[in-house]
Design a protein around this motif. Structure first.
Motif, PDB file in Angstrom:
ATOM      1  N   ILE A  77       0.848  -1.207   0.000  1.00 19.12           N
ATOM      2  CA  ILE A  77       0.000   0.000   0.000  1.00 19.12           C
ATOM      3  C   ILE A  77       0.876   1.247   0.000  1.00 19.12           C
ATOM      4  O   ILE A  77       0.600   2.231  -0.694  1.00 19.12           O
ATOM      5  CB  ILE A  77      -0.962   0.005   1.221  1.00 19.12           C
ATOM      6  CG1 ILE A  77      -1.988  -1.131   1.080  1.00 19.12           C
ATOM      7  CG2 ILE A  77      -1.682   1.346   1.349  1.00 19.12           C
ATOM      8  CD1 ILE A  77      -2.665  -1.513   2.390  1.00 19.12           C
ATOM      9  N   ALA A  78       1.977   1.212   0.766  1.00 20.42           N
ATOM     10  CA  ALA A  78       2.900   2.355   0.811  1.00 20.42           C
ATOM     11  C   ALA A  78       3.497   2.618  -0.568  1.00 20.42           C
ATOM     12  O   ALA A  78       3.766   3.761  -0.923  1.00 20.42           O
ATOM     13  CB  ALA A  78       4.005   2.089   1.827  1.00 20.42           C
ATOM     14  N   ARG A  79       3.684   1.556  -1.358  1.00 21.79           N
ATOM     15  CA  ARG A  79       4.272   1.703  -2.701  1.00 21.79           C
ATOM     16  C   ARG A  79       3.239   2.062  -3.766  1.00 21.79           C
ATOM     17  O   ARG A  79       3.464   2.906  -4.621  1.00 21.79           O
ATOM     18  CB  ARG A  79       4.944   0.388  -3.121  1.00 21.79           C
ATOM     19  CG  ARG A  79       6.241   0.094  -2.391  1.00 21.79           C
ATOM     20  CD  ARG A  79       7.042  -0.958  -3.151  1.00 21.79           C
ATOM     21  NE  ARG A  79       8.301  -1.246  -2.476  1.00 21.79           N
ATOM     22  CZ  ARG A  79       8.502  -2.313  -1.699  1.00 21.79           C
ATOM     23  NH1 ARG A  79       7.529  -3.166  -1.487  1.00 21.79           N
ATOM     24  NH2 ARG A  79       9.669  -2.508  -1.121  1.00 21.79           N
ATOM     25  N   PHE A  80       2.093   1.346  -3.757  1.00 21.42           N
ATOM     26  CA  PHE A  80       1.165   1.429  -4.886  1.00 21.42           C
ATOM     27  C   PHE A  80      -0.187   2.071  -4.551  1.00 21.42           C
ATOM     28  O   PHE A  80      -1.008   2.253  -5.444  1.00 21.42           O
ATOM     29  CB  PHE A  80       0.912   0.021  -5.460  1.00 21.42           C
ATOM     30  CG  PHE A  80       2.163  -0.702  -5.856  1.00 21.42           C
ATOM     31  CD1 PHE A  80       2.916  -0.258  -6.933  1.00 21.42           C
ATOM     32  CD2 PHE A  80       2.592  -1.813  -5.146  1.00 21.42           C
ATOM     33  CE1 PHE A  80       4.085  -0.915  -7.309  1.00 21.42           C
ATOM     34  CE2 PHE A  80       3.760  -2.482  -5.505  1.00 21.42           C
ATOM     35  CZ  PHE A  80       4.511  -2.024  -6.589  1.00 21.42           C
ATOM     36  N   GLY A  81      -0.446   2.364  -3.288  1.00 25.33           N
ATOM     37  CA  GLY A  81      -1.749   2.888  -2.898  1.00 25.33           C
ATOM     38  C   GLY A  81      -2.716   1.768  -2.560  1.00 25.33           C
ATOM     39  O   GLY A  81      -2.530   0.622  -2.979  1.00 25.33           O
ATOM     40  N   LYS A 205      10.529   4.933   3.169  1.00 19.60           N
ATOM     41  CA  LYS A 205      10.971   3.622   3.642  1.00 19.60           C
ATOM     42  C   LYS A 205       9.747   2.843   4.105  1.00 19.60           C
ATOM     43  O   LYS A 205       8.891   3.369   4.798  1.00 19.60           O
ATOM     44  CB  LYS A 205      11.957   3.788   4.803  1.00 19.60           C
ATOM     45  CG  LYS A 205      13.306   4.327   4.352  1.00 19.60           C
ATOM     46  CD  LYS A 205      14.238   4.485   5.536  1.00 19.60           C
ATOM     47  CE  LYS A 205      15.571   5.040   5.070  1.00 19.60           C
ATOM     48  NZ  LYS A 205      16.484   5.297   6.183  1.00 19.60           N
ATOM     49  N   VAL A 206       9.682   1.567   3.738  1.00 18.17           N
ATOM     50  CA  VAL A 206       8.491   0.778   4.053  1.00 18.17           C
ATOM     51  C   VAL A 206       8.765  -0.298   5.108  1.00 18.17           C
ATOM     52  O   VAL A 206       7.996  -1.220   5.260  1.00 18.17           O
ATOM     53  CB  VAL A 206       7.887   0.136   2.770  1.00 18.17           C
ATOM     54  CG1 VAL A 206       7.349   1.202   1.859  1.00 18.17           C
ATOM     55  CG2 VAL A 206       8.920  -0.723   2.052  1.00 18.17           C
ATOM     56  N   ARG A 207       9.871  -0.130   5.835  1.00 19.03           N
ATOM     57  CA  ARG A 207      10.098  -1.080   6.932  1.00 19.03           C
ATOM     58  C   ARG A 207       9.124  -0.766   8.065  1.00 19.03           C
ATOM     59  O   ARG A 207       8.510   0.308   8.102  1.00 19.03           O
ATOM     60  CB  ARG A 207      11.542  -1.008   7.415  1.00 19.03           C
ATOM     61  CG  ARG A 207      11.912   0.325   8.062  1.00 19.03           C
ATOM     62  CD  ARG A 207      13.300   0.228   8.700  1.00 19.03           C
ATOM     63  NE  ARG A 207      13.570   1.423   9.464  1.00 19.03           N
ATOM     64  CZ  ARG A 207      14.220   2.480   8.979  1.00 19.03           C
ATOM     65  NH1 ARG A 207      14.651   2.464   7.734  1.00 19.03           N
ATOM     66  NH2 ARG A 207      14.444   3.538   9.734  1.00 19.03           N
TER      67      ARG A 207
END
Length: 397
Positions: A77-81, A205-207
């Motif tokens: 979700i953080a990357r693509f919505g 960052k998605v960690r």
């Protein structure tokens, strides 16, 4: 100068929009699949010759699938919505019930149930994130009613399942459920609010977050959902074993709880818009505590059912508020905050009931229900964190 309607002056969308209807349909579909699975469990167990212990392990694998896939969904979700993650997880979840109906060995069943739990959980994070985005877009609360549609879907799936399995068989039932769920996804597909992140958000960052805020809100969700899991798994047994209620009367334990919970979720958004998230959470928490105390100290089955009904009123809007707050944390991609809170919250339903069973062997279920409000004291202490949920309904964007 033209006088504009009050909703327009406030920058708010109408109460019902295409985007709101679409995300509500996704919640309905997800709940419908989960509800439809419940009446299939006895046939699933007999087909694979599962003992109670092995079936318990299978249900645990469902939970492990959810807990594994929820953080993965948050990162996507953080990357693509949330829009595309909701769509893709919904499509991938569609055939899982059919898969569970045709597996013939314990190992293939374990893989199927892991996928079912994982995709239902991943979709759960995505659709909650989309509901948060829709709240921001509409500048009004919608999360409680979305969760009400999930409850309604579960009720429809569970109520029709037994009749359909008896009439058209397990496979016919699975096909019909899959087609109905696919229709819901198809109708909602193009109407979902598109929330693809901006380029700078996509580079975040998605960690998993190192700040304590999402974990504390996760604690609110966890301690709100443990009593829900307790009533679901142990309510009927409490009535039957400790208060000598009939099988029919025992069935009303969770029915009373789920009926008041679903009803109040439809009303919850109006209450939250009027009172604000913090005050609503506090009122709900105190109401839940009163209900659980009545159930724990009840002299008869009737009082337990009344207690559970009051607890359902309280618990109804505690989790939606926590989820809204998680999706509105400052400086954090909403999928990340939501994945932490949903994972912690749902582990309360998936993991806590087995621990409750172990403790109840020593102290009895009445003591368990009387002690559960202690968890809600922690929710009250952390209730000020619910202020982040108000960012959805009218804060700055």
């Amino acid at each position: 100068m033209i006088d504009m309607p009050s909703t327009a002056r406030a920058g708010r969308a109408p109460v019902i929009t295409r985007e709101r209807a679409a995300v509500a349909l996704m919640f309905l579909m997800n709940g419908f699949l989960v509800g439809a699975w419940a009446p299939k469990i006895p046939e699933f167990a007999s087909r694979l010759s599962l003992s109670e212990g092995t079936l318990g392990l299978m249900i645990l694998i469902f939970g492990l699938g959810s807990i594994t896939m929820m953080p993965v969904a948050g990162m996507q979700i953080a990357r693509f919505g949330s829009t595309w993650v909701t769509r893709i997880t919904a499509v991938l979840a569609l055939p899982t019930l059919l898969l569970l109906t045709v597996v013939e060995s314990v190992w293939t069943a374990a893989i199927a149930i892991f996928l079912f739990g994982g995709l239902i959980g991943a979709m759960d994070v995505a659709m909650n994130a989309n509901a948060v985005a829709t709240e921001k877009h509409m500048r009004r609360s919608i999360m409680s009613s979305c969760h009400a549609f999930w409850s309604l879907g579960g009720l429809l799936g569970a109520a029709t399942g037994g009749v359909l399995i008896a009439t058209i068989g397990p496979f016919g039932h699975a096909v019909l459920v899959t087609v109905a769920a696919a229709l819901m996804v198809a109708i909602g597909w193009s109407m979902l609010l598109a929330d693809k992140p901006h380029a700078e958000e996509a580079k975040q960052k998605v960690r998993l977050p190192m700040t304590p805020l999402p974990w504390l809100i996760g604690l609110v969700a966890l301690f709100s959902m443990v009593p829900e899991g307790a009533v679901l798994d142990w309510g009927a047994l409490y009535l039957r074993n400790e208060l000598n209620a009939s099988v029919q009367l025992s069935g009303f334990a969770y029915a009373a709880f789920s009926l008041t919970m679903a009803t109040m979720r439809f009303a919850g958004d109006i209450v939250r818009d009027r009172l604000g998230a913090v005050k609503t959470l506090r009122i709900c928490t105190v109401t839940a505590m009163i209900g659980l105390l009545i159930a724990g100290f009840a002299p008869s089955a009737t009082f337990v059912i009344i207690g559970f009904a009051i607890a359902g009123i309280g618990i109804s809007n505690m989790v939606p508020i926590a989820f809204s707050a998680a999706g509105n944390l400052p400086g954090m991609a909403q999928g990340i905050g939501l994945s932490v809170v949903t994972t912690m919250g749902y582990s309360g339903i998936l993991v806590a009931p087995s621990a409750i069973g172990f403790i109840a062997e020593h102290v009895g279920l009445a003591t368990i229900f009387a002690a559960l409000p202690v968890l809600h004291i922690v929710v009250l202490l952390l209730s000020n964190l619910a202020r982040h949920a108000d960012g959805a309904a009218g804060g700055s964007h």
